[in-house]
Design a protein around this motif. Structure first.
Motif, mmCIF file in Angstrom:
data_model
loop_
_atom_site.group_PDB
_atom_site.id
_atom_site.type_symbol
_atom_site.label_atom_id
_atom_site.label_comp_id
_atom_site.label_asym_id
_atom_site.label_seq_id
_atom_site.Cartn_x
_atom_site.Cartn_y
_atom_site.Cartn_z
ATOM 1 N N LYS A 28 20.983 25.257 5.176
ATOM 2 C CA LYS A 28 20.677 24.986 3.777
ATOM 3 C C LYS A 28 19.775 23.769 3.674
ATOM 4 O O LYS A 28 20.044 22.738 4.296
ATOM 5 C CB LYS A 28 21.966 24.742 3.004
ATOM 6 C CG LYS A 28 21.756 24.571 1.512
ATOM 7 C CD LYS A 28 23.078 24.408 0.780
ATOM 8 C CE LYS A 28 22.855 24.236 -0.707
ATOM 9 N NZ LYS A 28 24.137 24.095 -1.453
ATOM 10 N N PRO A 29 18.666 23.855 2.921
ATOM 11 C CA PRO A 29 17.744 22.716 2.816
ATOM 12 C C PRO A 29 18.444 21.472 2.266
ATOM 13 O O PRO A 29 19.206 21.553 1.295
ATOM 14 C CB PRO A 29 16.675 23.217 1.843
ATOM 15 C CG PRO A 29 16.744 24.700 1.930
ATOM 16 C CD PRO A 29 18.186 25.023 2.155
ATOM 17 N N VAL A 30 18.188 20.357 2.905
ATOM 18 C CA VAL A 30 18.715 19.076 2.434
ATOM 19 C C VAL A 30 17.831 18.582 1.300
ATOM 20 O O VAL A 30 16.604 18.610 1.399
ATOM 21 C CB VAL A 30 18.732 18.044 3.589
ATOM 22 C CG1 VAL A 30 19.083 16.658 3.057
ATOM 23 C CG2 VAL A 30 19.709 18.476 4.677
ATOM 24 N N ALA A 53 13.025 17.012 5.815
ATOM 25 C CA ALA A 53 11.888 17.941 5.844
ATOM 26 C C ALA A 53 12.104 19.056 6.850
ATOM 27 O O ALA A 53 11.717 20.205 6.605
ATOM 28 C CB ALA A 53 10.609 17.168 6.162
ATOM 29 N N ARG A 54 12.711 18.750 7.977
ATOM 30 C CA ARG A 54 12.964 19.783 8.991
ATOM 31 C C ARG A 54 13.802 20.921 8.400
ATOM 32 O O ARG A 54 13.582 22.090 8.711
ATOM 33 C CB ARG A 54 13.685 19.185 10.195
ATOM 34 C CG ARG A 54 12.831 18.342 11.122
ATOM 35 C CD ARG A 54 13.719 17.772 12.215
ATOM 36 N NE ARG A 54 13.099 16.756 13.009
ATOM 37 C CZ ARG A 54 12.565 16.949 14.221
ATOM 38 N NH1 ARG A 54 12.552 18.169 14.739
ATOM 39 N NH2 ARG A 54 12.036 15.947 14.905
ATOM 40 N N THR A 55 14.776 20.581 7.566
ATOM 41 C CA THR A 55 15.603 21.630 6.968
ATOM 42 C C THR A 55 14.861 22.338 5.842
ATOM 43 O O THR A 55 15.104 23.521 5.582
ATOM 44 C CB THR A 55 16.916 21.054 6.412
ATOM 45 O OG1 THR A 55 16.648 20.243 5.257
ATOM 46 C CG2 THR A 55 17.638 20.218 7.462
ATOM 47 N N GLY A 66 3.400 21.176 9.707
ATOM 48 C CA GLY A 66 3.214 19.970 8.903
ATOM 49 C C GLY A 66 4.160 18.865 9.308
ATOM 50 O O GLY A 66 3.768 17.686 9.419
ATOM 51 N N VAL A 67 5.420 19.203 9.560
ATOM 52 C CA VAL A 67 6.382 18.210 10.032
ATOM 53 C C VAL A 67 5.968 17.716 11.416
ATOM 54 O O VAL A 67 5.995 16.513 11.695
ATOM 55 C CB VAL A 67 7.806 18.808 10.063
ATOM 56 C CG1 VAL A 67 8.782 17.830 10.730
ATOM 57 C CG2 VAL A 67 8.287 19.128 8.652
#
Length: 213
Positions: A28-30, A53-55, A66-67
């Motif tokens: 789940k995105p942080v 950003a990784r999540t 991009g990350v």
């Protein structure tokens, strides 16, 4: 007997998932929070934001690159490189390969970018646009001899407009080959003699000004 039927059903379900390419649930995105950076030292803020950003990439290739770019150019090259290599091992998209090559070029690491550009031209999905992108990079890095056959390859694919024809002609003129340059200019004029972007590229080349993409 009932347990055997249940086991068989589970096995069939798993096979079905594998056949449809079902993947494990995504993390789940942080959510980005002000506490990640407010009052924090730059490195601590960057780490917290990059972890989030990784999540948030949710597996997207351009987002992942991009990350990786921020990591690579921000002094954490090993972490960025790991993301790039993992993606390069599985991607079938020339756009992914080109974006990673661009990071290397931004880092002034042309020898690392060149093999990726060559890889693009061998990939199944590559098109005329990819050929032109690679040729431009060779021109930019003063390897016109490598760009020249790519321009001819681009021409043979017969998928160019008047601006691109004028641009290629400009590169030839800037590299001392006026006859070939003007042959490309002729192609440009034949397609559209009123396109200002094409005309200015021709004019610029006679004054020593490189085309602007």
């Amino acid at each position: 007997m009932k347990s055997n039927w249940i086991a068989a059903g589970l096995a069939l379900a798993l096979v079905g998932m594998a056949g449809t390419g079902a993947a494990a649930p995504k993390t789940k995105p942080v959510r980005t929070a002000t506490a990640m950076y407010a009052g924090q030292a730059p490195q601590q803020a960057a780490t917290a934001l990059l972890d989030a950003a990784r999540t948030q990439t949710e597996g997207g290739s351009w987002e992942t690159i991009g990350v990786g770019r921020v990591l690579y150019l921000g002094g954490r090259k090993a972490e960025g490189e790991a993301l790039f290599q993992e993606l390069l091992a599985r991607t079938q998209k020339t756009s992914d390969v080109y974006r990673i090559a661009q990071v290397y070029m931004e880092a002034k690491e042309w020898p690392k970018a060149r093999p990726l550009l060559e890889r693009m031209l061998t990939m199944k999905e590559h098109d005329a646009g990819d050929v032109m992108r690679v040729a431009r990079e060779y021109v930019e890095h003063r390897e016109f001899a490598r760009a020249r056959p790519l321009f001819e390859r681009f021409l043979a694919m017969d998928d160019y407009d008047e601006k691109e024809a004028a641009e290629i002609g400009a590169y030839y003129l800037l590299n001392g080959d006026r006859a070939t340059a003007e042959a490309w200019f002729d192609r440009s004029v034949k397609k559209d003699p009123t396109n200002v972007w094409a005309t200015m590229r021709m004019a610029g080349a006679y004054l020593g000004v490189a085309p602007q993409d």
